[in-house]
Motif scaffolding. Structure first.
Motif, short mmCIF file in Angstrom:
data_model
loop_
_atom_site.label_atom_id
_atom_site.label_comp_id
_atom_site.label_asym_id
_atom_site.label_seq_id
_atom_site.Cartn_x
_atom_site.Cartn_y
_atom_site.Cartn_z
N THR A 365 0.83 -1.21 0.00
CA THR A 365 0.00 0.00 0.00
C THR A 365 0.86 1.26 0.00
OG1 THR A 365 -1.63 -1.22 1.31
CG2 THR A 365 -1.89 1.16 1.18
N TYR A 369 1.42 4.14 -2.94
CA TYR A 369 1.18 5.55 -2.65
C TYR A 369 2.40 6.39 -3.02
CZ TYR A 369 0.11 9.76 0.12
OH TYR A 369 -0.14 11.04 0.53
N ARG A 441 -4.80 8.28 0.20
CA ARG A 441 -4.53 7.18 -0.72
C ARG A 441 -5.71 6.98 -1.67
NH1 ARG A 441 -3.26 4.91 4.27
NH2 ARG A 441 -5.26 3.85 4.25
N TRP A 443 -5.87 3.88 -3.01
CA TRP A 443 -6.06 2.42 -2.91
C TRP A 443 -5.57 1.93 -1.55
CZ3 TRP A 443 -2.50 -1.69 -2.35
CH2 TRP A 443 -3.06 -2.97 -2.49
N THR A 444 -6.37 1.06 -0.95
CA THR A 444 -6.05 0.40 0.31
C THR A 444 -6.59 -1.02 0.24
OG1 THR A 444 -6.35 2.52 1.47
CG2 THR A 444 -6.22 0.54 2.82
N TYR A 459 -10.15 -1.69 7.76
CA TYR A 459 -10.75 -1.41 6.45
C TYR A 459 -11.61 -2.59 6.02
CZ TYR A 459 -8.06 2.85 5.76
OH TYR A 459 -7.55 4.12 5.88
N GLU A 462 -11.50 -3.16 -0.15
CA GLU A 462 -10.55 -2.37 -0.94
C GLU A 462 -11.15 -1.01 -1.25
OE1 GLU A 462 -9.15 -2.71 -5.49
OE2 GLU A 462 -8.61 -4.42 -4.25
N LEU A 469 -1.09 2.86 8.77
CA LEU A 469 -1.32 1.42 8.84
C LEU A 469 -0.30 0.71 9.73
CD1 LEU A 469 -2.10 0.87 5.05
CD2 LEU A 469 -3.68 1.42 6.92
N ARG A 472 -2.58 -6.17 9.52
CA ARG A 472 -3.75 -6.68 8.79
C ARG A 472 -4.41 -7.77 9.61
NH1 ARG A 472 -4.05 -9.12 2.55
NH2 ARG A 472 -6.08 -8.18 2.05
#
Length: 667
Positions: A365, A369, A441, A443-444, A459, A462, A469, A472
């Motif tokens: 990610t 970015y 961002r 996209w994540t 999150y 997507e 961050l 996960r």
């Protein structure tokens, strides 16, 4: 096929849809009786990012079969030319002030500049949000406090569709697929009658926002409904003069145990109720919950939905059933009946979730970015190191310890889509405070865990995002298999006032969890308990000294980071980036030389990758470039085989639809 006119379809015919030419962005096909699509959560619409609804939860692909319902018996008629909506490349869109406008969030001069500017539509726009390029705002405050370092940061509240959301210094019009909850200020919201225009805003278009009052918005909606019923164009009505720039509808001062209540306009079909000062206070969230329960008990006609935030409650209403003034009176009356919450107690499960610390998904990610947005942000290349620094911690191990020691109390759901929790540590000594990405961002990946302001978020899917961050975890939304711990058999896992407790796993172990948990082959530990306000008050009193020491150290580091940003010109740098991203796209048409094929971009956007270099031999159908647009990466395919002789673009360069990318000498 002419627009706005019915036509008969014969068996064996093929409908071909070409590139949009001229104004507008999207075409619509209506079929008598409608398409026969399954209902999901009460809707047949397709939410492609969430992968549910519509046709198998995705966009259509070659070979799909669409089934039709029984045709309507009512005859269809052509819409007269003078009644057809006007499409333009220079739009006028009406807005209402609020919820967070001047003078408490923006300086009055900035509001006037917003309304007088011609805002340009950014190529990174889609149904989640339309990004805008224009003048940098002049903020009325230095930062967002515990909500984040940037003055656009606020404690999360529910959003309205059509709200103009400042994510840092860049405004984004929130679309129908946008987040339902978030932590950024919204100074304006598009009126209901003009929401349709969002769907036709193309990259490069300009928008002039026109401020109107509540009466004008109500009349515009009535005119639109008459138009739909009669097909007669609505009358031209002048914009009102001397419209208030303040989004506040009503304020009730603090009295006794009751905090101040501020009722803010949020478009013409929402009211946002806010409690207390702009600070993180769990008691305010409990009071919001008590207000929500009271309103639900009253069953006020016209209320569509209630969505709580950290210190706010969004009341979505139908203005055709209940007037804004009537709803204000009902809300104020409900608030006046709440009293003291000294004996407040609510069920609170402790939900244990695996967390892969500093997971490879985070690195992917951040790297994306840095390639596509900026590579010099203070939070890159390591979000975790940035969290350590801005909170004055001695080591990254301290960040690790605090994250795993925390019990994160779920304050809101849907923060970044699909049951995503916005949660805060119960113990104030575990409240790490960060700022959010600016620019955000695009996209994540799903289920990464981040910290923004004082809040933790998982999150749900997507999409775009701004939290710093740390790791996960597993899925918090399961579209088609509601497991035993989910909310009343629904696809979301978590409930309000759950306490999330992370335990460490490796990346490999998390991949096993992510494979098995949605399929019901692995379960999580859930402890049933309750949260008592009186017990929490006693905990704060008993630990007041150490809590204050932790907060003082954190605030000193936070202030030092902000001072460093000012000295290094970080705020000016962000303004430059936003303007650069809205630079004029290349529109030059390149003439092919003899024996050469020009490869054109199928849509406007930014050159993400050029996959071929001069001298390369490519086959017909090979990928030669990737264009990023509408927050999606689109492959550019070579129409013929040959050798690359010319390259006309550079990576990260904005381009228009049809722009020449490469020249290939064909075989």
């Amino acid at each position: 096929v002419p627009p706005y006119a019915p036509f008969a379809v014969k068996a064996g015919q093929t409908l071909k849809v070409g590139r949009v030419k001229g104004a507008g962005l999207r075409g619509y096909l209506c079929v008598s009786g409608g398409f026969d699509a399954p209902s999901y959560l009460g809707s047949a619409a397709c939410f492609t990012l969430g992968q549910f609804g519509g046709h198998a939860g995705r966009g259509l692909v070659a070979g799909d079969l669409l089934y039709l319902k029984q045709p309507n018996s009512a005859p269809a008629v052509k819409l007269p030319a003078d009644a057809q909506p006007e499409l333009s490349s220079a739009w006028s869109i009406r807005v209402l002030a609020g919820p967070h406008a001047a003078p408490d969030f923006f300086k009055p001069k900035s509001i006037e500049e917003f309304l007088s500017a011609d805002w340009k539509v950014h190529y990174n726009s889609n149904r989640t949000g339309v990004r805008l390029i224009g003048p940098q705002p002049d903020w009325a405050r230095r930062d967002g406090g515990e909500a984040g370092l940037h003055p656009s940061n606020i404690h999360d509240n529910a959003y309205a569709i059509g709200a103009i959301d400042f994510t840092g210094d860049m405004p984004i019009i929130l679309g129908p697929d946008g987040p339902s909850l978030g932590g950024f200020v919204c100074p304006f919201a598009i009126i209901m009658a003009d929401l349709w225009k969002m769907g036709q805003l193309a990259p490069g278009d300009t928008i002039r926002f026109v401020l109107v009052d509540d009466e004008t918005a109500t009349q515009a909606q009535a005119d639109q409904e008459d138009f739909i019923a009669t097909l007669k164009p609505p009358p031209e009505r002048p914009a009102p003069a001397n419209v208030s720039r303040d989004g506040v509808l009503k304020t009730t001062p603090a009295a006794g145990a009751a905090p101040q209540a501020v009722y803010r306009r949020q478009g013409d079909d929402n009211i946002l109720v806010e409690y207390g000062p702009l600070m993180l206070d769990l008691e305010l969230r409990f009071r919001i919950h008590a207000l929500m329960l009271d309103i639900q008990e009253r069953a006020v006609p016209g209320i569509v939905e209630l969505t709580p935030g950290i210190r706010s409650l969004q009341v979505h209403f139908d203005p055709r059933i209940i007037a804004q003034s009537q709803l204000l009176d009902a809300l104020a009356d409900a608030d006046s009946q709440l009293g003291d919450l000294h004996d407040f107690e609510i069920p609170s499960r402790i939900v244990h979730l695996p967390l892969s610390w500093d997971d490879p998904a985070i690195h992917e990610t951040i790297e994306k970015y840095m390639r596509s947005v900026r590579d010099d942000a203070p939070w890159t290349p390591s979000n975790i190191e940035f969290i350590r620094r801005i909170n004055g911690l001695d080591s990254i191990q301290d960040v690790y310890r605090i994250v795993y020691d925390s019990n994160y109390l779920v304050m809101g759901l849907g923060d970044v889509y699909l049951g995503a929790p916005v949660a805060v540590p119960v113990d104030p000594r575990h409240r790490l405070v960060t700022t959010k990405y600016n620019p955000a961002r695009t996209w994540t990946p799903p289920n990464v865990v981040g910290i923004g302001g004082a809040y933790m978020c998982i999150y749900g899917m997507e999409g775009p995002g701004g939290y710093q961050l740390v790791g996960r975890t597993i899925q918090v939304w399961n579209s088609y298999r509601a497991h035993g711990h989910s909310e009343l058999g629904k696809p979301w896992l978590l409930r309000f006032f759950d306490q999330i407790k992370f335990f460490p796993v490796s990346h490999a172990e998390l991949m096993e969890w992510r494979r098995d948990f949605p399929a019901g082959r692995r379960d999580i530990k859930v402890e049933e308990t309750s949260f008592k306000l009186n017990d929490y008050r006693k905990f704060l009193a008993d630990n007041a000294e150490s809590i204050a020491a932790f907060k003082d150290k954190r605030e000193a580091a936070f202030a030092a980071e902000r001072s460093d940003w000012e000295q290094r010109g970080e705020f000016e740098r962000v303004a430059e980036l936003i303007q650069e991203s809205g630079a004029e796209a290349q529109e030059t048409v390149i003439e092919a030389v003899e024996g050469e094929t020009i490869v054109e971009s199928p849509l406007g956007g930014s050159v993400w990758r050029v996959l071929a270099k001069i001298g390369d031999k490519v086959e017909a159908g090979a990928r030669v470039a990737i264009v990023e647009a509408m927050k999606t990466e689109c492959d550019v395919i070579s129409p013929s085989a040959g050798v690359v002789k010319r390259i006309f673009v550079q990576e990260r360069q904005p381009i228009a639809a049809g722009a020449a990318l490469l020249g290939i000498e064909t075989e």
